[in-house]
Enzyme design. Structure first.
Site, short mmCIF file in Angstrom:
data_model
loop_
_atom_site.label_atom_id
_atom_site.label_comp_id
_atom_site.label_asym_id
_atom_site.label_seq_id
_atom_site.Cartn_x
_atom_site.Cartn_y
_atom_site.Cartn_z
N SER A 114 0.78 -1.23 0.00
CA SER A 114 0.00 0.00 0.00
C SER A 114 0.81 1.28 0.00
CB SER A 114 -0.96 0.02 1.20
OG SER A 114 -2.08 -0.77 0.92
N ASN A 212 -9.18 -0.64 -0.53
CA ASN A 212 -8.34 -0.59 -1.72
C ASN A 212 -9.11 -0.18 -2.96
OD1 ASN A 212 -5.57 -1.70 -0.89
ND2 ASN A 212 -6.96 -3.20 0.00
N GLY A 352 2.73 -0.60 4.00
CA GLY A 352 2.02 -1.49 3.11
C GLY A 352 2.31 -2.96 3.36
#
Length: 397
Positions: A114, A212, A352
């Site tokens: 991420s 997401n 992430g």
């Protein structure tokens, strides 16, 4: 991005109300790694005996990485730390491959999950500065009629809400299993279609909720506005611009990692055996989590971003305008987070996860930078905290 237990892409910020995770034992004995150093100033010579003793002891960052390997069962841990004067130290612990016992590559490449969102957000905000996208324009302005579902209407969701995770859009990753994540190529529109089968999590603008799906839509908007693939825009506008020599967006079907890298491992279920997940199709992440990079390149990226080298002042200020994200002091801006430091102040970054790797870190306003990577997503809260602690030690040391 997260990847675990039928939650193929999970929040880099640990969603509120997330499931309780169980402690993990190491799947194999792994050795504690040796620290490797970049260019450093020599120690002060006022007390040579004290200096020699200090040099013989691992510093706080190395100790933190050792803990991640020894106590938390991480096959490997890597870090890159830059102080206020620009001096860089790189660290490793563990082994790069559980089968061969090979060394962890110094500043090796990893999948950064991420952290990709920060890159996507920068491209969107550059286009905002160029007058090609409006932060408070609706998704339908750029993708008319595309976003419709149960309680979902692209005429009511703004670009700002996508980047800030306040759109209420449902997550797609929890509906895809490990085999699909690893082996299947997904077009971005397929990811969106998965999400739109489910009802909205909330009305737009009412609450923060990590998804997401927001960044898949942001990437699609970039492509619609520019007429170019998102990967090309990232490469031209960010990667080449600031000289990220070890950062790239894998091309379709590319399952390997280009440069020296530690192997990445994954557990599913959380108390199951480690499986090597290094080679995988990362298209499940796309604009939300597909990039590959190194800790040092991430430090360079976030340092350049906070220094104003990637965005005009107005757009950087928008990016740094945050809302609360959970109960740990974490706050979320537009693809950028702030987290408190034990020594005072905050650091800015993202973090992430993707099956095989977790990365955490960021930069401070006074020029300190640190990123830490481990080669298995922590599956219990103690290990998760130890990764955060490693970043805190690096920035507060």
């Amino acid at each position: 991005m997260r990847a675990q237990t039928r939650q193929g892409l999970r929040s880099s910020t640990r969603q509120q109300g997330g499931r309780q995770r169980r402690a993990v034992s190491a799947a194999a004995a792994v050795a504690i790694g040796v620290m490797t150093l970049g260019a450093l100033a020599p120690p002060a010579a006022s007390d040579s005996a004290a200096s020699a003793a200090a040099a013989a002891r691992p510093d706080a960052v190395q100790q933190a990485l050792n803990t991640l390997v020894r106590d938390d069962g991480m096959p490997a841990a890597l870090a890159s730390v830059q102080d206020r004067n620009g001096r860089i130290r790189t660290y490793t612990a563990g082994v790069g491959d559980l089968t061969t016992g090979s060394k962890v590559p110094r500043d090796g490449q990893v999948r950064i999950g991420s952290n990709t969102k920060a890159f996507t957000a920068v491209v969107v905000l550059q286009l905002v500065g160029e007058g090609k996208i409006g932060l408070d324009a609706t998704v339908d302005t750029y993708l008319p009629g595309l976003v419709r579902g149960k309680g979902i209407d692209g005429r009511r969701i703004t670009v700002r809400q996508l980047l800030q995770h306040t759109s209420g859009l449902p997550e797609y990753g929890i509906h895809v299993d490990d085999d699909e994540i690893r082996n299947r190529y997904f077009e971005p529109r397929e990811l969106l279609d998965i999400a739109l089968r489910y009802k909205a999590d909330a009305a737009p603008g009412t609450t923060w909720g990590y998804s997401n799906t927001n960044y898949v839509l942001a990437g699609l908007i970039v492509q619609k506005v520019t007429g170019r693939p998102l990967a090309e825009e990232m490469d031209r506008r960010i990667i080449k611009r600031i000289g990220l020599r070890h950062t790239y967006f894998p091309t379709p079907g590319k399952m390997t990692i280009r440069e020296p890298h530690p192997q990445g491992y994954h557990r599913n279920p959380a108390d199951g055996p480690l499986r090597n997940f290094t080679e995988m199709d990362p298209s499940m992440g796309w604009a939300a989590g597909q990039l590959i990079s190194t800790n040092s390149d991430l430090n360079r990226f976030f340092t350049a971003l906070l220094a104003g080298r990637l965005l005009p002042a107005a757009q950087l200020a928008e990016m740094r305008t945050t809302v609360p994200a959970g109960t740990s002091g974490l706050r979320y801006g537009l693809g950028l987070t702030s987290r408190p430091l034990s020594c005072g102040g905050v650091y800015w970054g993202h973090g992430g996860d993707i099956a095989g790797y977790e990365t955490r870190g960021g930069v401070t306003d006074d020029g300190r930078a640190a990123n830490v990577a481990v080669t298995n997503i922590p599956t219990d809260e103690a290990a998760t905290q130890h990764v955060k602690d490693a970043v805190d030690r690096a920035l507060c040391g």
